[in-house]
Design a protein around this motif. Sequence first.
Motif, mmCIF file in Angstrom:
data_model
loop_
_atom_site.group_PDB
_atom_site.id
_atom_site.type_symbol
_atom_site.label_atom_id
_atom_site.label_comp_id
_atom_site.label_asym_id
_atom_site.label_seq_id
_atom_site.Cartn_x
_atom_site.Cartn_y
_atom_site.Cartn_z
ATOM 1 N N PHE A 186 30.142 61.294 -66.142
ATOM 2 C CA PHE A 186 29.470 62.243 -67.047
ATOM 3 C C PHE A 186 28.168 61.713 -67.646
ATOM 4 O O PHE A 186 27.348 62.480 -68.143
ATOM 5 N N TYR A 189 31.813 69.799 -77.382
ATOM 6 C CA TYR A 189 31.351 68.758 -78.302
ATOM 7 C C TYR A 189 30.799 69.359 -79.588
ATOM 8 O O TYR A 189 31.201 68.975 -80.699
ATOM 9 N N GLN A 247 25.224 63.445 -74.185
ATOM 10 C CA GLN A 247 25.975 63.619 -72.948
ATOM 11 C C GLN A 247 27.418 63.225 -73.238
ATOM 12 O O GLN A 247 27.694 62.061 -73.502
ATOM 13 N N ALA A 248 28.310 64.195 -73.193
ATOM 14 C CA ALA A 248 29.696 63.891 -73.536
ATOM 15 C C ALA A 248 30.611 64.241 -72.373
ATOM 16 O O ALA A 248 30.217 64.976 -71.467
ATOM 17 N N LEU A 249 31.810 63.727 -72.401
ATOM 18 C CA LEU A 249 32.789 64.040 -71.366
ATOM 19 C C LEU A 249 33.054 65.541 -71.350
ATOM 20 O O LEU A 249 33.188 66.148 -70.306
ATOM 21 N N GLU A 256 20.008 61.516 -79.939
ATOM 22 C CA GLU A 256 21.363 62.095 -80.017
ATOM 23 C C GLU A 256 21.685 62.495 -81.453
ATOM 24 O O GLU A 256 22.599 61.941 -82.073
#
Lengths: 123, 504
Positions: free
Chosen positions: B37, A11, A4-6, B441
């Motif tokens: 986010f 990304y 989960q990135a800005l 991740e």
Amino acid sequence: MSVQALDNANYAKNIEYRDPLKNFHGNMLVYVHWEEHLSFCAALAFPLPPAMPFGALVSEVIAPHYAAHPDAARIDWSKVTWMIDGKSVTPDMGASLEANGMKHKSLVRFWTPGLAGFKGSAS
Amino acid sequence: MAPKKLGLKQRYAHMTRGLDWETSYQPMDAVYPFDSFEGIKIKDWSAWEDPFRLTMDAYWKFQGEKERKLYAVLDAFAQNNGQTGISDARYANVLKLFLTGVSPLEYQAHRGFAFAGRHLRGVGPRVACQMQSLDELRHVQTQIHTISHYNKYFDGISEFRHMHDRVWYLSVPKSFFDDARSAGPFEYMIAIGFAFEYVLTNLLFVPFMSGAAYNGDMSTVTFGFSAQSDESRHMTLGIEVIKFLLEQHPDNLPIVQKWVDKWFWRGHRVLGLVAMMMDYMLPKPVMSWKEAWEIYFTEAGGSLFTDLARYGLKVPKYADVATAEAEHISHQNWAIFYQYTHAAGFHTWMPDKAHLDWLSEKYPNTFDKYYRPRWEMWAEMEKQGKRFYNNALPQLCQTCQIPMGYTEPGDPTTIAFRCSEVDGETYHFCSDGCKDIFDGEPEKYAQSWLPVHQIFQGNCGGATVPDVLNWYRMNVGADNMDYVGSPDEKLWNEWHAGKVRDAV
């Protein structure tokens, strides 16, 4: 993508993969571990040419790097059992690492029957 | 008429009045892009109570007084040649490990809390993060000042900042903080504020500070006391953040649980360095790592998670594995440094018989069976003039970056190997905990800067060990190798010969 990135949309394009095969100047990474000999604290890492014969891996890389152990001189290489990437195998000593099914970052584990470290302690 | 003095609460209200204004030129979401986010839902930021209500003016005054006292003690320690009164010069290696491995993390924490403080839109957490950010900056400064005195006498200290970014084992604590700081502000707060500062902090600071007290290092003890009041504020912030997130929205629970699981395991791996320090590096040991783990994690952590169960939060995944590992990790880690002493920025040594006996007593289930034979074999080799070195580079875990030297749960004779395949590329891990973190991740950890791989790629000064050590700015023959035969040992023996001469 599971991060989960800005900026999720961008990304993936900006990921810097650090260790692809092409970064190793024609070599591939090979990890080797002598089971029941934990004096060597972890598997050893080597950058090696994929065309290297498996027999050369044994005589030129594995044997000298484990020579410091008192058990090393007593290894009977013909009786060693091998595992490559989780599968028990009988390597073809004359064939290349690649022909023996190895790839970049393969893990080679080997057992030396009758030798289980200092006083059998796996050290 | 003299102005009326304000009470603490009133004063705080006036000092922070209006800090949480609604922006009008730009929408709030554009001003605070980072606090949404991660998927965390906040309904009411004002529910975050700042329990300390410390204002900036009070903060400066209080911290200024504390630091005046600390520096007075440091001066006295230097004037009295306090370094000659430590238990043994081996102890100085604890300080080398702390300064190269831990102090730069204080600076990283300073940066991280400054970031979280900027990007959380609630005024309560913003003020608390700002205070903690300043604390961490003060801590790195006071630690450097405290240890700088030892730098006048002992090797391995002067290039600590340079080494932190380059040396193979220092990538373990460094990557831990890089991971937290490249996450969003909420994950950072759970990682550092909760998992590290609340759940695991006593396992970091108590061992170092009581280790200092037991070994005559009064300057570091004084630093510890000076930091203590800050640490209690940090712990309060850590527990506040978890309760706040869990009270705000039920959807936050699975996200928070995943972070707690991840950061507990990452913290456990980093603390393996402390385990080794406690069991092997203190000339006068305080307690064993296993005992510390029982007191500070099993008991204290147990009651914490019982308390948090009402929010649905569970004990971190693999806490049982970590507890079982408390029998093993200190021995496995010291063995790593012993065989790579040529590439370590501090000295190693063979534990003597009395120390081995102490370890046998502290680890009755495992030490004699698995680890004592290893030390005895190496001691024999030393006696024959064949001191054991590992002359190849080790395989590293993609997540924690430690050499893959940890064993299978329940089988201390077999290394644990785990791996994952992503897009045809293989990644290796030391444990289920590290594999799970990667699998959560993979795009993040595919970018790990693994020192061994970087050396092979030619990014670390050259192809030979001397090239790499030069790139680390390691003063070969002084900073590295065994304590016995080192310049540190020579100096220590001279001091002591001097003391005996003076007495006679």
